[in-house]
Each structure stands twice: as structure tokens, then as C-alpha cells.
Write an enzyme that holds these catalytic residues in place. Structure first.
Site, PDB file in Angstrom:
ATOM      1  N   LYS A 143      -7.525   0.882  -2.270  1.00  0.00           N
ATOM      2  CA  LYS A 143      -7.016   0.425  -0.970  1.00  0.00           C
ATOM      3  C   LYS A 143      -7.124   1.532   0.081  1.00  0.00           C
ATOM      4  O   LYS A 143      -7.524   1.282   1.227  1.00  0.00           O
ATOM      5  CB  LYS A 143      -5.557  -0.019  -1.119  1.00  0.00           C
ATOM      6  CG  LYS A 143      -4.887  -0.458   0.176  1.00  0.00           C
ATOM      7  CD  LYS A 143      -5.525  -1.711   0.757  1.00  0.00           C
ATOM      8  CE  LYS A 143      -5.012  -2.013   2.156  1.00  0.00           C
ATOM      9  NZ  LYS A 143      -3.611  -2.405   2.210  1.00  0.00           N
ATOM     10  N   THR A 183       0.859  -1.182   0.000  1.00  0.00           N
ATOM     11  CA  THR A 183       0.000   0.000   0.000  1.00  0.00           C
ATOM     12  C   THR A 183       0.890   1.225   0.000  1.00  0.00           C
ATOM     13  O   THR A 183       1.570   1.505   0.980  1.00  0.00           O
ATOM     14  CB  THR A 183      -0.902   0.021   1.235  1.00  0.00           C
ATOM     15  OG1 THR A 183      -1.761  -1.110   1.165  1.00  0.00           O
ATOM     16  CG2 THR A 183      -1.757   1.286   1.254  1.00  0.00           C
ATOM     17  N   LYS A 194      -0.170   5.000   8.814  1.00  0.00           N
ATOM     18  CA  LYS A 194       0.367   5.436   7.520  1.00  0.00           C
ATOM     19  C   LYS A 194      -0.734   5.489   6.465  1.00  0.00           C
ATOM     20  O   LYS A 194      -0.831   6.449   5.685  1.00  0.00           O
ATOM     21  CB  LYS A 194       1.459   4.454   7.068  1.00  0.00           C
ATOM     22  CG  LYS A 194       2.055   4.757   5.720  1.00  0.00           C
ATOM     23  CD  LYS A 194       2.671   3.490   5.074  1.00  0.00           C
ATOM     24  CE  LYS A 194       1.578   2.457   4.755  1.00  0.00           C
ATOM     25  NZ  LYS A 194       2.021   1.319   3.942  1.00  0.00           N
TER      26      LYS A 194
END
Lengths: 287, 287, 287, 287
Positions: D172, D96, D240
Site C-alpha cells: 500500500k 493503512t 500521512k
């Protein structure tokens, strides 16, 4: 008498460069759209075709650019500042960029033999015109001292915040994140009071007589009540600064829930057509 | 010379009542825990056994109470103010309560033949001691004028905000919601800067030289850097005010995302053992 | 066969009372605007002129009302439930109110010799129609057992959460605060993806195949993509529940930053003309 | 039978690569700290000394790396993937990362004559071990089809979201921003209920019987009640992802107040020592 370069002639840059010229310094200006140089040239400035040329003809070159991408482009790009900075010349970036940009530019300048300060300013259009800005500088100490005559012509006060480039930028982000949250709080409070039947002018007067009295509330509050938002500090720039400050919080592990909430409000306002209004136009989102 | 009552002798009330006594007025005080009356009695005040008695012996009675529940209890409860307010006497609630409490108390006082002002104060311990508070009053206009000598002894300025009781309270909530968000923004910014290697004193100096310069940042900022938080305005009260302001936003349909974020921070701080510290102790949550 | 009362015939109440009638129970209904009783009477219910009468003719009376004020009015007001509850009758408030209302009503009912449950429901229009609600009950344990046939006719599951009235309400607020934050998160995510060029149907399919798959996302997500929001659970009620949950957080010292942010969004949506749409119409604020 | 490369053997990567080996494919693995290759080699994988070597010996190389910086390093750095990708080889980044990284890597791979997919996964440790991940792919369509046997060995479902690299990443970030807000909402709700005297297990059961029932609440909720947080998806990664999603919101002009509030909570938790716990350890911040 030293010769100065000035790159970037937006609202802020134009006013700052004009103050340098009026103070009697030789000034070479450059702007991405060259037409904006004309008023400065009319005042007595020279016009350079590229950032490189401006830097190459100046002891110290100042840059006031819109965002980190522009700051990097003007420095690293073709005909950029780096190509004009031979031994000992100074480069002072007075834009508000992010930490990493300040450090990257600083390192590149030093590698070329140049000297670097990042020295973002606190203050908007009016203080820029009045030579009343505050400079938040970090980097080469001797360059800071040598730049003092220029900084004094453009500002009322200069802080030196240490050898590490980026500390000036960090200070600027601290100040502006506080300013952005405060402006949002003012929007919320004024709007709440108006819905509750209070007079806007009463609210500003009460605010001005207590512990939170500050110039921004008086000036921006009055703009809100008039619903007129001529851009002194465009909303898109404040939104960017909130984003950069929250990014710094991400890097340093600092939670900032109030700034995050304010940042989302500025984001919504920017996307909603208020990007080029003064940042106080955020009020339109709330009332 | 009019005779005044004063109910509630906490940090604020004690200082305010003392200023009335020192100005030469006859003052009858009451407090839930009677021991707190002693210093005022030593200054020359009389002590009443109940709110009713204080009100019955005074032309105008002031009340400075902790929250809406206390304000209602002192007014409506047994031996309460309502029982002492015969024709024409005045009752001035200078506590910060919610809208509904101000209106309910006002209506009850008028039904008894009394006159009512809600007049919450802007200002904390120091201005209370110095007679430098700001009164935010609404309700009976003649009572406002008659109370002027007392308000002048306790404060530096008084605003009259209309006939409807509750407008003073609304103004107070507007001001304090802005203040609470600002204090939170200051905590976030100072803490971010400290983590980023900036000097705390530099940050306060930069803040003090720009458009957001305000007394609260100077005073509370210095307390934060010293990590000392003697209660001038206890955190639990600021938390309550944020909650009341958000409740007013709920009633009036005003979204306040920044105040909501700040309010949750104060809530966490209150629950985390900082309730009785100064509200600037919120800093401990962030650093 | 026990006889039931049912007070409040909005979207939810109508469907629930109908299920009681269809299950063969004798049901006496009441609604503030009596016209809404007609469909139930057509099904076989009796109509009462007042809450008191409904309660007086029923072993157990259920109430499904809009907010705490309505719940208090129907209980304490003239011709209210309290006046009809003689010895041993049961009163089950299935509305979502606040903690304090549940406790106050419970105490008053017990003082009259009645028995009380607060039993707010989880579920909206469709589950109400299908008899698939979930009851979150607290209070009198025997009443919970005796009410089982009725609860089973209206719901698929009933939880008994303790003797203290208000625990059912607390559970409801916990559930709905989570639901409100989730719905807001869905609005934000879908809107972000659409702006980024993703297909709405792809997003719903991916959500449905992972760890966060849940019926609400499928149903409300599809409504968002169609931009049609027929009210199953009106936005004003969800906004109210968020406000009550945050108020409970205030009482218990629980910070809820995510719910607070979501709550402000619902507040803005309510004030912006979406109050009577389904709560999923919050999407219009974001896209 | 195609030969696959696999770069990055953290929690996720190790499990995914193991599933490729177990499915009978030839697999060449690489990891920054080479010791982590041992268990895979024991299963039958080959070990490469550099990303370049892994890519040069494989028809398709997969990468599962910690963050954008690592993804760029492995691609562009010395001995990186670009140097091993001759004509027609495929590179599938299942990490990701942010939008810009996905696009930059994709452009560089195509310039080398390689083919590129960004295909971040939805799912954590357990689904990775069970071969039950969901792939969110965009980029080269033929590569997507050719990679199907590998994707099927590692996942239960694969979405193809268009030719533009970065769309998989955007999907995502949409999913994980929703997931992060939901997890925060669960923490707030459970913690509120516990303070209010509700049983944790009751809350999870009620959640599981209503419209918001989802696997994550059951699994993570149980971990919260046990106060045990073995890392399935480390908190630092969720933090994150929230940061990246908010950055995407910044780029696309999408306000996300709920995600912003949740993001600040994760930031505080990361800085407070919970970075390497499961992301559900956020609960410790709230209870």
C-alpha cells in the site's frame, strides 16, 4: 563533591566521561559492551554492571546513547535507570533522540521521584575531547543549575531552554537539520566546481573569506579534498538526525524541502556503505 | 593615474563606483536610466551618454549589470562597449552572469583588440559600501594586475582563477549556490523551531556558538526574526544565481538536489511578490 | 499529391519518415550523417545533400532534431532550411526544443515568406513506428490543416494549440515533465518494494488494477524488472526535457519541486553512464 | 452465513460496511463517535458499544482506522479487539498503517489465539461505494480464503502477498507513494501550462491520449480545473501515507527524492488549511 554516572561510551561518551574524571569528579561508567569501560577505569572511573547500578550510586547520571531505541532501553529496560533513581537523583540524557522519547523518559523519571533534563549536545568528537561542547538543556531548572560543574567540565556553554523536556532535543534537531543541509550544499558546490576546473583549495579559501565562512566548511571541506573521512560524527547519526528533524516537521506542520532533499542523500549514502564514515563522506555520493 | 569607466549603477554598482571616486581615481559612469548617475557626478565622476563613450575614455571599464541579457546588451548592443574598446583597453565584467556569456563577451573583446576579465564579486550591499568585496577573476593576467588598484579600492581580496574567462563566474555560482541552499536551510530550521516553541534569539545564539557559525546566519537570521527585509541582495538575483548554478550543473553533469530544492523555493518566492525584497525574505515562505 | 521533406533520421525521425513513404507520399530526406538515409532511400525516398535542398523541393518540410542547438543549426546555418523556403512553403519542427527556439525559428521562417508550425510529438519509438504519435502543434493554422495528411500518416491524433509558435513546445514540456516525475516515482516505489520483500510482478499488477494504471508503468516497469533498457526514448533526451521544462518554470515563475528532484536524478544518471539507455534505466540509480 | 464486525466508519469504512450489509451478511459495527453508526443500523447492521464486543460477536472483524495510533488504540486499548478475539476468530486490518504497527498487531492477535491479516485497500471513496476496491493482504492464508466472500463484496480484486503481516501495508505504501508523487507532478504540470497560456482541458486531453494516460489524472485533473475538491481521499491521509512511505524508505535504506519533495508539498498543504479537502487540493499550492 558530587558523584556522577555516565552511560554510553561511544566516540562522544568516552571523551565526555574522561573529561569528568580528569576534572576530579567521582564517575561511575557503564556501557552495553563492557570492554569499552576499560580506558575510563584506567583513568580512575568505577565500572557499573547495569544502568541501574550506575544511577543508584550517583547524584546525577548522564547518558549518551545512539538513538531513541537505545535511550528507551537504558531507561525503561530491565536493570534500567528507572530502577536506580530514588528520590531526588538526577538523570540527564545528552543523546540526540526524538521529541517523544525525551518527553516519555522525562515523565517516567519524574514519576519515580527523580529529576530529568534532556540536554543534547552540539559538537562532535574534537569538541567533546576538548571540553568544548554546547549543551542544549530543558527540563528541571534546579537540576540544570546543580549539573553546572559537570556540564562546564564537558562543554564550553550550556543553554537552558525551558521547563518542558524535549525543548533541548528540538533545538538539537533544528541545529543538525541546518548542518546536514549545509554539508550537502558544500558537497554539491565543491563537486560542481571541481568538474568545472576550479581548484578545491581556491573554493575553500573563497568560502572562508565571505559571509558564509564557518568552521565546518573549513574542516569538512579539507577532508573532502583529501578524500579521508575518519569518523568524528558518523554519517549514520547525521542521517538519523535528519530523519528525526523531518519527523518533527511532520508533527509541527513545517515543510522542509531542502532538508528533505539532503536527508534522501544521506539515506542513499548510508545504504551505500558510508554509514560508519564521517558524515562528510557524503561527498563521495556527489563527486 | 588611470582613468576608469563604470557601467551599471544599481545597489552594488553605485557603492563600488563611489569607492573608486573616493579613492581619487578619475571615473566615468554610465547607467541605463541616466538619473542614477547624479549622486556619482556630485561626488566628482563624469557621466557618459553610452557604454561606448565610457569605455573609450577609460583605461579599464568595469560593468555591474543585472543579468546575462543586460551584460550582452551593454557589450554587443548599439553604442556598446565593443565599439569603444580600441587596442589594449581593458573591460572587467564584475556582474554575475552565466558561463557562456562570460566566454562570449571575452572572445568578442579580445577580437576587438581589448583585454577582458570576468570578475564577479562575492559580497552584497554593505561590503560594497565598505570596500570589502571579494573579486573572483579569470581571464587576462596582466589586466588583473593592472586593475589591482581599482579592485583594492572596491574590495578586500581578489582571487585570480586562471586564463579562461568564465572561471570567475563559475566560482561565483559555486559560492552562491551554497549560500542559497544555506539560507533556505536557515529558513527551514528557524521556522521549525519557532513552531516548536523555541525562542528565535536562542536559536541564533546556539548557531553562533557551534561549528556552523557564520556571519550570514547572524545578519539574515536577525532580519528574519524582525520580519524586515531591506534589500541588500535582492531575492530575484539570488533566484537567478541558483538557476544559473543549476544550469552549470546541467552542463557539467553534476546533480545538485539540495540546490534544486532551494531553487524552487526561491522561484516560488519570486513569483509570490518577494522579488525585490532581500533574499532573506524567503523566510516568509516558510514560517 | 504533396511532396514532403524530412530532416533528422534518429530513432524517431527514421520511423516517421518511413511512415510518410509507406503512405505513398513523395519524401526527400536529409540527415547530418548521410549514411542513415540509406534505409529510407531503399523504401523509395529521395536523399537531399542539405536541409536547404530538402526544403526547396518540398511543399512542407518536417524536422526531428536532437536539441535546440541542432534545431537552430538546421534552420539558420549554412545551407539551412531558411535558404530553401521560398514563398508559401511550410516548415514543421516536430522536435522538442525550448520555447525561445520555437519562437525564433518561427519568426525567421515567416520573415522569409514561409509558414511555420512547431509540432513536437508525444510518443516514443513504438508509437513512431506504428504511426500512433500525438502531435502538439501551434503556429500557422492553414499549414496545420494542409499538413493533416502527413500528420495522419505519422500519428493518431493532432492538437492545434493556437497561433503563437511555442505553444506546442510548451505542451510537450508539460507532458514530459509529468512523465519524467512519474517514471522517477515508479523507480522509487518499485525499488522500495523490492527491498521490502515484495514481488516486482505483484507491484506492477496492483498498479495496473488501480487509479494510476497507465501504459508507461506496464511497459517501463517490465523493463526495470528484467533490467533491460533498449532505448525507445533515450535518457539523455528525457533529461534535456526536464531541464527545458524547469527552465520554462523559471521563465513563468512556476515552482516545480517534484520535477526538480526528478531532474537531478536524471542528471546523475546521465553523468553516470546511462545517457544512451532508455530513460527507464533511471531505475539503476535507485535499486 | 458468517457474521462480520466492522470498526471505523469514516468515508471509507461507512461505504465498505454498507456493502457488506447489502450483500446480505450479518454485520456488527462500531465507531468512536457512535452517531456515525446510525446509517448502517438503518440499513440493518447491529451496533456494538466497544471494539471488543464487535469482535466477540463476529467470525471476522474488519477495521478501517485513520492512522497507526488509532489502529493500536482499537486493538490494544481498554475494551479493545484483543479482549474479544477468542480462539480462531479473525481480525483483518484494512487501514493503512506503518509496518511496525501491522507486525505488532499481528503478533498480539496470534498470541491471543486469533488470526490476523493486514489488508490495506487501494482505492478511495467512489470505489469503496462501488465495491471496487483492491485489497492488499498478508498474514494468515486460511483467513484470507475465508474472508473472500467479504472481500468480494467490498472489492473487485484481492492480492495475497505472503505470510508475514506487514507486506500488505508495504504494498500500500509503495502504491500510495507513487500516487502522491504523480499527483504532485500533475499539479506542477497543469499549473505550468496554465501560466504558459495552454488550456487546461487541452492538457488533460493530451495526457489522456498518451503513454501516461490514467484514471486519476482524468478525475483529479478535472477537479483541479473546476477548483472543487470534495474529499474522496482527504489530503491529510495522503500526507500521512507519504510520511509512512518515507519512513519505510528510512528503515530499508531506500532514497526517494521525488517522494520526499512531494511529501513536503503535502505537508505544507496540510498545514495551510487543506487537510480535510481531497488530496487533489494540493493544486492550490501550485497554481
Amino acid at each position: 563533591m558530587p558523584r556522577y554516572g555516565f552511560l554510553g561510551l561511544g566516540i562522544m561518551g568516552s571523551a565526555m566521561a574522561a573529561n569528568l574524571v580528569r576534572a576530579g569528579f567521582g564517575v561511575t561508567v557503564w556501557n552495553r559492551t563492557p570492554e569499552k569501560c576499560a580506558p575510563l577505569v584506567a583513568l580512575g572511573a568505577k565500572q557499573a554492571a547495569t544502568p541501574r547500578d550506575a544511577a543508584a550510586h550517583s547524584e546525577i547520571t548522564f547518558a549518551m546513547l545512539a538513538d531513541p531505541a537505545a535511550a528507551r532501553q537504558v531507561c525503561f529496560g530491565p536493570y534500567g535507570v528507572l530502577q536506580g533513581l530514588d528520590e531526588g537523583r538526577g538523570y540527564v540524557d545528552v543523546s540526540t533522540v526524538d521529541d517523544a522519547t525525551a518527553r516519555d523518559v522525562g515523565a517516567a523519571v519524574r514519576e519515580c521521584g527523580g529529576r530529568f533534563l534532556d540536554a543534547p549536545v552540539s559538537g562532535t568528537k574534537k569538541p567533546a575531547e576538548d571540553g568544548a561542547l554546547v549543551f542544549l538543556a530543558s527540563g528541571d531548572r534546579r537540576l540544570f543549575d546543580e549539573a553546572a560543574p559537570a556540564l562546564d567540565a564537558m562543554g564550553k556553554k550550556s543553554f537552558y531552554l525551558g521547563e518542558t523536556p524535549g525543548q533541548g532535543t528540538r533545538m538539537k534537531l533544528v541545529i543538525n537539520s541546518i548542518m546536514g543541509s549545509m554539508l550537502t550544499a558544500l558537497c554539491e558546490g565543491l563537486s560542481l566546481g571541481l568538474k568545472g576546473g576550479l581548484e578545491g583549495s581556491d573554493m575553500l579559501e573563497v568560502l572562508a573569506s565571505g559571509a558564509v565562512a564557518n568552521p565546518m566548511f573549513s574542516i569538512k571541506g579539507a577532508m573532502m579534498l583529501r578524500d579521508e573521512f575518519p569518523a568524528s560524527f558518523p554519517l549514520r547519526h547525521m542521517q538519523k538526525d535528519m530523519h528525526l528533524a523531518l519527523g518533527l516537521g511532520n508533527d509541527l506542520g513545517q515543510a522542509m524541502p531542502c532538508a528533505a532533499a539532503a536527508g534522501e542523500a544521506f539515506k542513499k549514502a548510508r545504504a551505500g556503505g558510508l554509514a560508519d564514515e564521517d558524515f562528510s563522506a557524503l561527498f563521495r555520493l556527489f563527486r
